[in-house]
Design an enzyme around this catalytic site. Structure first.
Site, short mmCIF file in Angstrom:
data_model
loop_
_atom_site.label_atom_id
_atom_site.label_comp_id
_atom_site.label_asym_id
_atom_site.label_seq_id
_atom_site.Cartn_x
_atom_site.Cartn_y
_atom_site.Cartn_z
N GLU A 223 -10.34 4.49 7.41
CA GLU A 223 -9.13 5.26 7.70
C GLU A 223 -9.54 6.51 8.49
O GLU A 223 -9.25 6.61 9.67
CB GLU A 223 -8.42 5.66 6.39
CG GLU A 223 -7.18 6.52 6.60
CD GLU A 223 -6.60 7.09 5.30
OE1 GLU A 223 -7.32 7.13 4.28
OE2 GLU A 223 -5.44 7.53 5.33
N HIS B 166 -9.74 1.82 -0.02
CA HIS B 166 -9.50 2.51 1.24
C HIS B 166 -10.84 2.62 1.99
O HIS B 166 -11.82 3.10 1.43
CB HIS B 166 -9.00 3.93 1.00
CG HIS B 166 -7.56 4.04 0.58
ND1 HIS B 166 -7.02 3.36 -0.47
CD2 HIS B 166 -6.54 4.78 1.10
CE1 HIS B 166 -5.74 3.67 -0.59
NE2 HIS B 166 -5.42 4.53 0.33
N HIS C 248 0.85 -1.20 0.00
CA HIS C 248 0.00 0.00 0.00
C HIS C 248 0.88 1.25 0.00
O HIS C 248 1.27 1.76 1.06
CB HIS C 248 -0.91 -0.03 1.25
CG HIS C 248 -1.91 1.09 1.32
ND1 HIS C 248 -3.25 0.89 1.49
CD2 HIS C 248 -1.76 2.43 1.24
CE1 HIS C 248 -3.88 2.06 1.52
NE2 HIS C 248 -2.98 3.02 1.37
N HIS D 216 1.30 4.94 -2.57
CA HIS D 216 0.78 5.70 -3.72
C HIS D 216 1.97 6.27 -4.47
O HIS D 216 2.74 7.06 -3.89
CB HIS D 216 -0.11 6.84 -3.22
CG HIS D 216 -1.29 6.35 -2.43
ND1 HIS D 216 -2.55 6.27 -2.96
CD2 HIS D 216 -1.39 5.90 -1.15
CE1 HIS D 216 -3.39 5.79 -2.04
NE2 HIS D 216 -2.70 5.57 -0.93
N ASP E 209 2.25 3.87 2.66
CA ASP E 209 1.25 4.84 2.20
C ASP E 209 1.90 5.96 1.37
O ASP E 209 1.98 5.82 0.15
CB ASP E 209 0.45 5.40 3.37
CG ASP E 209 -0.98 5.78 2.98
OD1 ASP E 209 -1.37 5.51 1.83
OD2 ASP E 209 -1.71 6.33 3.82
N ASP E 210 2.31 7.05 2.00
CA ASP E 210 2.90 8.20 1.27
C ASP E 210 4.14 8.65 2.04
O ASP E 210 4.09 9.64 2.79
CB ASP E 210 1.89 9.35 1.19
CG ASP E 210 0.57 8.89 0.57
OD1 ASP E 210 0.51 8.74 -0.65
OD2 ASP E 210 -0.37 8.65 1.34
N1 ADE Z 1 -4.23 9.08 -1.40
C1 ADE Z 1 -2.95 9.06 -1.04
N2 ADE Z 1 -2.83 8.72 0.26
C2 ADE Z 1 -4.08 8.52 0.74
C3 ADE Z 1 -4.62 8.15 1.99
N3 ADE Z 1 -3.85 7.91 3.06
N4 ADE Z 1 -5.94 8.05 2.09
C4 ADE Z 1 -6.73 8.29 1.04
N5 ADE Z 1 -6.28 8.64 -0.16
C5 ADE Z 1 -4.96 8.75 -0.32
ZN ZN Z 2 -3.40 4.99 0.93
#
Ligand code: ADE
Ligand code: ZN
Length: 338
Positions: free
Chosen positions: A194, A191, A11, A13, A272-273
């Site tokens: 969250e 998703h 997971h 992006h 994630d990011d």
């Molecule tokens: N796009 C990129 N990161 C995200 C996240 N944590 N939740 C939802 N959309 C996303």
């Molecule tokens: Zn995500």
């Protein structure tokens, strides 16, 4: 030390893996102004709260303009993951973001695939792609993405997913797009749970043909739902660093990861990011080990769960599992998740 442990990330992006340094480089290369207010100092993105994060993400992504940019981002990310011991990464690729930057589906895919091939050649790390729609861009956009994906298949495109603001639209609005991906043999993830509560996870499970849930952590607020997730063996792509940075939990001690594990859910650790949340796949493993006292077998269990739950083809998964088994020396007490 968790550095040597083979890791897998299901997971992350792709647009969200580019650090400020790389975004600045791409902006300069594309003769663009860096969006004002995007950075806080040299190497930090500036954002506040979940909508603020999504907005910063969208603005950073607008600097990614060419096939070469997508190649460089995927190559750099996979290289960084390999240096931390990762053997497998599934990246989310968003055609909506590419289209905003003027790239076609085929172009941004070609860039990412080139980066994946180059990184495997140079570092042995295996990468695959999940094409995602963005929930707040709506169901029509999601359907267009699935149409392009089904029309233009590639062996590295192994699944379909949905990110974005889970408070926008209803999950059921996206059911036709997911049904089309599923019918084309592409497994799905979405998703949910969250920023919204357990009802959002329930809606995704009920309305969409998902095998995995992105995050899903707030399911913990409903014990019956947790039991059902465990029973149905739906994998949770858990990203503690992201959840803590976004303020969903104050710290690792408040985070429900150990409770979900104890309840028998299939759980993986993910980034994630990374530059937005001051994390990486290596740091996720290291911080989970430090916070929860996980031993190496438990950490290897996360990697095994990730490879088993990955959307890669059987042969790729078998090869990755054999790399994991070789590392473990076929240790009898390291057979999977505790
Ligand atoms: N796009 C990129 N990161 C995200 C996240 N944590 N939740 C939802 N959309 C996303
Ligand atoms: Zn995500």
């Amino acid at each position: 030390m968790t550095g040597q442990i083979p890791k897998a990330d299901l997971h992350c992006h792709l647009e969200g893996t580019a650090a400020p340094r790389l975004i600045r480089k791409l902006a300069a290369r594309n003769r663009l102004e860096v969006p004002p207010g995007l950075f806080d100092g040299d190497d930090r993105f500036a954002w506040n709260g979940f909508p603020g994060f999504l907005d910063a993400y969208d603005r950073a992504a607008r600097c990614i303009r060419t096939v070469r940019d997508y190649r460089d981002i995927s190559y750099e990310y996979l290289t960084a993951c390999a240096s931390e011991g990762a053997i497998y990464v599934e990246v989310f690729l968003s055609p909506d973001h590419a289209a905003e930057a003027g790239l076609s589906y085929a172009e941004h895919l070609a860039g990412a695939i080139q980066g994946i091939e180059d990184a495997e050649r140079d570092f042995g790390i295996v990468g695959r792609i999940i094409i995602i729609c963005v929930r707040h861009f709506g169901p029509d956009s999601a359907m267009k993405i699935v149409d392009a994906m089904v029309h233009d298949p590639h062996p590295y495109v192994v699944g379909f997913g949905m990110a974005g603001n889970e408070l926008a639209y209803e999950c059921a609005d996206f059911a036709p797009a997911f049904a089309k991906a599923d019918a084309a043999g592409l497994p799905c993830t979405a998703h949910a749970g969250e920023v919204a509560g357990p009802e959002s996870v329930r809606a995704a499970m009920d309305a969409l043909p998902v095998r995995r849930i992105g995050h899903g952590i707030r399911a913990v607020e409903d014990p019956a739902l947790v039991a059902e997730l465990a029973k149905r063996e739906l994998l949770l792509e858990v990203c503690p660093g992201s959840n803590i940075a976004l303020g969903i939990y104050a710290d690792h001690q408040q985070h429900p990861l150990p409770r979900l594990l104890e309840a028998g859910c299939r759980v993986t650790l993910n980034s994630d990011d990374p530059p937005f949340f001051d994390t990486s796949i290596g740091r996720e493993y290291a911080r989970a080990a430090a916070a929860y006292g996980f031993d190496d077998d438990t950490l290897l269990g996360f990697t095994r769960t990730a490879i088993e739950g990955s959307f890669a083809d059987d042969e790729t998964r078998a090869k990755l599992l054999s790399r994991l088994n070789n590392f473990m020396g076929h240790s009898p007490n390291a057979e999977g998740q505790p």
